[in-house]
Design an enzyme around this catalytic site. Structure first.
Site, PDB file in Angstrom:
ATOM      1  N   ARG A  70       0.785  -1.243   0.000  1.00 37.69           N
ATOM      2  CA  ARG A  70       0.000   0.000   0.000  1.00 37.69           C
ATOM      3  C   ARG A  70       0.815   1.291   0.000  1.00 37.69           C
ATOM      4  O   ARG A  70       0.262   2.357  -0.225  1.00 37.69           O
ATOM      5  CB  ARG A  70      -0.916   0.026   1.239  1.00 37.69           C
ATOM      6  CG  ARG A  70      -0.132   0.086   2.543  1.00 37.69           C
ATOM      7  CD  ARG A  70      -0.955  -0.254   3.758  1.00 37.69           C
ATOM      8  NE  ARG A  70      -0.135  -0.208   4.953  1.00 37.69           N
ATOM      9  CZ  ARG A  70       0.755  -1.124   5.316  1.00 37.69           C
ATOM     10  NH1 ARG A  70       0.950  -2.196   4.574  1.00 37.69           N
ATOM     11  NH2 ARG A  70       1.469  -0.982   6.413  1.00 37.69           N
ATOM     12  N   CYS A 216      -3.408  -0.847  12.040  1.00 33.71           N
ATOM     13  CA  CYS A 216      -3.132  -1.495  10.762  1.00 33.71           C
ATOM     14  C   CYS A 216      -2.352  -2.785  10.962  1.00 33.71           C
ATOM     15  O   CYS A 216      -2.369  -3.664  10.129  1.00 33.71           O
ATOM     16  CB  CYS A 216      -2.358  -0.564   9.852  1.00 33.71           C
ATOM     17  SG  CYS A 216      -3.323   0.889   9.423  1.00 33.71           S
TER      18      CYS A 216
END
Ligand SMILES: [Zn+2]
Length: 370
Positions: A70, A216
């Protein structure tokens, strides 16, 4: 503006609310991005391509293999070489647009260095991975009257809001309960936020209680979610830099890329807010920072402020992330090779395998939440 510049930014100049005058103004502008992970990389890429004149990127971490899914400025070789994110970002962004002065700073933003690192920038942008850093930025911004954009993402959703001190609510208005403010515990958060949002799309989980907070590193994050929130943040940044007041408002925007749900919630200022109401800037004063000390030859201890952790919940989150976790009622221990992290119920932690307080704080923020 010369012909080459006009051609480069032609599609943005054609956009009526920017035009040639707006493009010139962007070129004269600058901003500091705090944190260069999924949000920071996508955001910096957009702003550098848009032609913001000067960008400073502050980050304390190194590129790891698990970032590549990402964090769009990094490549496999960066992870192999364990290069600092700020260094790689500066290099890539300079190659993308040589007109922009990009400056990567490898540092952990703290109360001590905030003035040096953020001073002189008319806009601050959130790419941080923890609330402690965000509340420090918020203190700095509110105290100095500097606009900033709050943004956060986890799993499939995220939030963003332009904070204009004196006009809109600040991050403390949004996340701190009175009790949390008294105890200096930003993480208590959420109560107010979820009350206003009804937690309809889960965004309030971004500001949940310590130890139960989704990060996360425990529940994951989609690159698509980071991309959406970074794009919203970039648009807010450009509007702030161009002074497009009529295009700005006092709403917290949230978006979930998995369910497709989005919301824009008007957030009011709290007159009794610790930061923008009572002007108590405890994060900037360093009072709310955890104390970090050396512990033995190869360990760092984090003495957290008063904070009760739910170890069972934290253990479940970590185990769901595939980690090897052991815990009893007093402590929880897990491995993140080459480190071993031991967390106590009162929030204290010992990180074995490093002598670097920045590494220890980073691991704490990522796995325990801050
Ligand atoms: Zn406030």
């Amino acid at each position: 503006m010369d012909a080459k510049t006009r051609e480069r930014y032609s599609r943005q100049i054609l956009f009526a609310d920017i035009g040639e005058a707006g493009q010139e103004r962007l070129r004269e502008s600058s901003a500091a991005v705090v944190g260069c992970g999924a949000l920071g990389t996508a955001l910096a890429n957009l702003l550098v391509r848009a032609g913001v004149g000067r960008l400073r990127i502050i980050d304390r971490d190194f590129v790891e293999e698990s970032n590549l899914q990402r964090q769009t400025l990094f490549e496999e070789s960066d992870a192999r070489d364990a290069l600092p994110k700020a260094v790689v970002a500066e290099r890539r962004l300079a190659a993308i647009n040589s007109d922009v002065k990009v400056e990567g700073v490898v540092a952990d933003l703290t109360a001590k260095n905030a003035g040096d690192l953020l001073g002189g920038f008319p806009l601050l942008l959130d790419g941080a991975d923890n609330f402690e850093t965000r509340l420090l930025v918020n203190d700095y911004a509110v105290k100095g009257g500097v606009p900033w954009v709050y943004a956060a993402v986890v799993a499939s959703y995220g939030v963003a809001m332009a904070i204009r001190p004196g006009e809109t609510a600040c991050l403390a208005c949004l996340t701190e309960t009175d009790e949390a403010a008294e105890a200096g515990e930003a993480g208590e958060a959420g109560a107010r936020h979820s009350a206003t949002t009804g937690d309809e799309n889960g965004s309030s989980r971004l500001v949940a209680a310590p130890g139960t907070q989704a990060t996360c590193d425990t529940v994951g994050v989609l690159g698509a979610a980071a991309g959406v929130i970074a794009s919203i943040e970039a648009a807010l940044a450009i509007k702030l830099l161009l002074g497009k007041r009529q295009a700005l408002d006092d709403r917290l925007v949230s978006f979930d890329v998995w369910t497709g749900r989005s919301q824009a919630i008007r957030v009011g200022r709290r007159p009794d807010c610790r930061a923008c109401g009572r002007r108590d800037f405890r994060y900037l004063a360093g009072e709310a920072q955890p104390h970090v000390t050396m512990c033995g030859r190869d360990s760092v201890q984090i003495h957290e402020r008063r904070r009760r952790l739910d170890l069972a919940e934290l253990g479940r989150n970590l185990a769901a992330g595939g980690g090897e976790v052991r815990h009893n009622e007093f402590l929880l221990r897990f491995r993140v090779p080459p480190y071993e992290v031991t967390v106590f119920a009162d929030g204290r932690a010992i990180i074995k395998g490093t002598r670097d307080p920045a590494v220890a704080r980073s691991l704490y923020a990522r796995y325990v939440g801050a």
